[in-house]
Design an enzyme around this catalytic site. Sequence first.
Site, PDB file in Angstrom:
ATOM      1  N   CYS A  98       0.848  -1.189   0.000  1.00  0.00           N
ATOM      2  CA  CYS A  98       0.000   0.000   0.000  1.00  0.00           C
ATOM      3  C   CYS A  98       0.881   1.235   0.000  1.00  0.00           C
ATOM      4  O   CYS A  98       1.496   1.563   1.021  1.00  0.00           O
ATOM      5  CB  CYS A  98      -0.935  -0.001   1.203  1.00  0.00           C
ATOM      6  SG  CYS A  98      -1.982   1.448   1.231  1.00  0.00           S
ATOM      7  N   GLY A  99       0.946   1.908  -1.133  1.00  0.00           N
ATOM      8  CA  GLY A  99       1.815   3.071  -1.258  1.00  0.00           C
ATOM      9  C   GLY A  99       1.368   4.249  -0.413  1.00  0.00           C
ATOM     10  O   GLY A  99       2.193   4.937   0.198  1.00  0.00           O
ATOM     11  N   HIS A 100       0.064   4.502  -0.372  1.00  0.00           N
ATOM     12  CA  HIS A 100      -0.386   5.648   0.431  1.00  0.00           C
ATOM     13  C   HIS A 100      -0.089   5.412   1.907  1.00  0.00           C
ATOM     14  O   HIS A 100       0.224   6.353   2.645  1.00  0.00           O
ATOM     15  CB  HIS A 100      -1.883   5.937   0.191  1.00  0.00           C
ATOM     16  CG  HIS A 100      -2.819   5.285   1.151  1.00  0.00           C
ATOM     17  ND1 HIS A 100      -3.343   4.017   0.947  1.00  0.00           N
ATOM     18  CD2 HIS A 100      -3.333   5.705   2.342  1.00  0.00           C
ATOM     19  CE1 HIS A 100      -4.140   3.706   1.952  1.00  0.00           C
ATOM     20  NE2 HIS A 100      -4.152   4.703   2.807  1.00  0.00           N
ATOM     21  N   ASP A 260     -10.215   4.070  -3.844  1.00  0.00           N
ATOM     22  CA  ASP A 260      -9.066   4.799  -3.325  1.00  0.00           C
ATOM     23  C   ASP A 260      -9.249   6.290  -3.603  1.00  0.00           C
ATOM     24  O   ASP A 260      -9.494   6.703  -4.733  1.00  0.00           O
ATOM     25  CB  ASP A 260      -7.779   4.299  -3.995  1.00  0.00           C
ATOM     26  CG  ASP A 260      -6.524   4.704  -3.242  1.00  0.00           C
ATOM     27  OD1 ASP A 260      -6.553   5.735  -2.546  1.00  0.00           O
ATOM     28  OD2 ASP A 260      -5.515   3.994  -3.362  1.00  0.00           O
ATOM     29  N   GLY A 265      -0.610   4.560  -4.492  1.00  0.00           N
ATOM     30  CA  GLY A 265       0.849   4.441  -4.582  1.00  0.00           C
ATOM     31  C   GLY A 265       1.328   3.199  -5.293  1.00  0.00           C
ATOM     32  O   GLY A 265       2.189   3.265  -6.188  1.00  0.00           O
ATOM     33  N   SER A 266       0.785   2.029  -4.927  1.00  0.00           N
ATOM     34  CA  SER A 266       1.191   0.803  -5.615  1.00  0.00           C
ATOM     35  C   SER A 266       0.648   0.768  -7.041  1.00  0.00           C
ATOM     36  O   SER A 266       1.234   0.149  -7.930  1.00  0.00           O
ATOM     37  CB  SER A 266       0.724  -0.430  -4.834  1.00  0.00           C
ATOM     38  OG  SER A 266      -0.669  -0.390  -4.607  1.00  0.00           O
TER      39      SER A 266
END
Length: 345
Positions: A98-100, A260, A265-266
């Site tokens: 999870c990028g965020h 989202d 991010g991902s």
Amino acid sequence: MEFPKLPPHSGSVLSVVDMHTGGEPLRIILSGFPEVKGDTILAKRRYVREHLDHLRKVLMFEPRGHYDMYGALLVRSELAEADLGVLFMHNEGYSTMCGHAVIALGRFAVDYGLIKEPSSPETQINIHCPCGLVKAFTQYSNGKTGAVRFLSVPAFAFATDVSVSVPGYESITVDISYGGALYAFVSAEKFGLDVNKSKTRDLVDAATAVSDAVKSQVKLYHPVSEDLAFLYGTILTDGKDGYSEEPTTNVCVFADAQVDRSPTGSGVTARIALQYHKGLIALNQARSFQSGATGSVFTGTAVEETMCGDFKAVVVEVRGHAHYSGVASFTQESDDPLSGGFLLR
């Protein structure tokens, strides 16, 4: 008037810090979870899913959360170089990347003392995610944290121009790419939709139909672990894949039709890998990605070629900014029939 520190309750108190990155929430669990067993981060993910899933529902679902809530549980990592390990959770279960959340955790780790000696102008934080070790770098000056960038695990185009049968649309061509999780990518225009203007429900319905089609019609795998070989969601784009200094917009619908609020991010990682694979972007060429939901922006850059098994891959740098929204201590009462959580769709 003085209020009691905690209301009447039974069982453990779940303490959290709430943040958001580009509008996408992150509930960081500080305490209240039992010990998470397992020798590896993936084993811990399986353990939580099999033995502690009721606590995910308590924190993610109503009345304490909502349908689109997202969470992070800090755990011990088996990697000596990791500053922290993390398990990600959402309305359906547990994601692998999870990028965020990594961007938010980059600030949190410094602000909450997980990094003993932060350095300026930026501090490195090694975050062990289920997909692997992710290196984050948090801007730090005069005791204050700022924007965060992270370097992804190897990201790659899994398959391009894949034809799937979507009810009501016959055959739709999608691309599938990995950025810590596998996503399907398709232009919203193929459904007569606009990621900036269409109703969220219409975007969700289209993306969910694509996800269902890919899951049932495409055999997915990952060269490192079968735990990573699943479709996390579908990202609808504005179709502007060729390089431009103007932002390209997308909306990610993941897990159980969860939307989202950030550019994902991902998903940015996977989309950069896809664009690099197609020759649409060069190494060290930054691209801006905008959320169709909130207008928030991440930047993504392919910074290094690498391999992931037999796949030609890239390491992607993603940059964004997270903010704090509060702290809370959540309790339960034994006679509350809704204490375990519920969802409205």
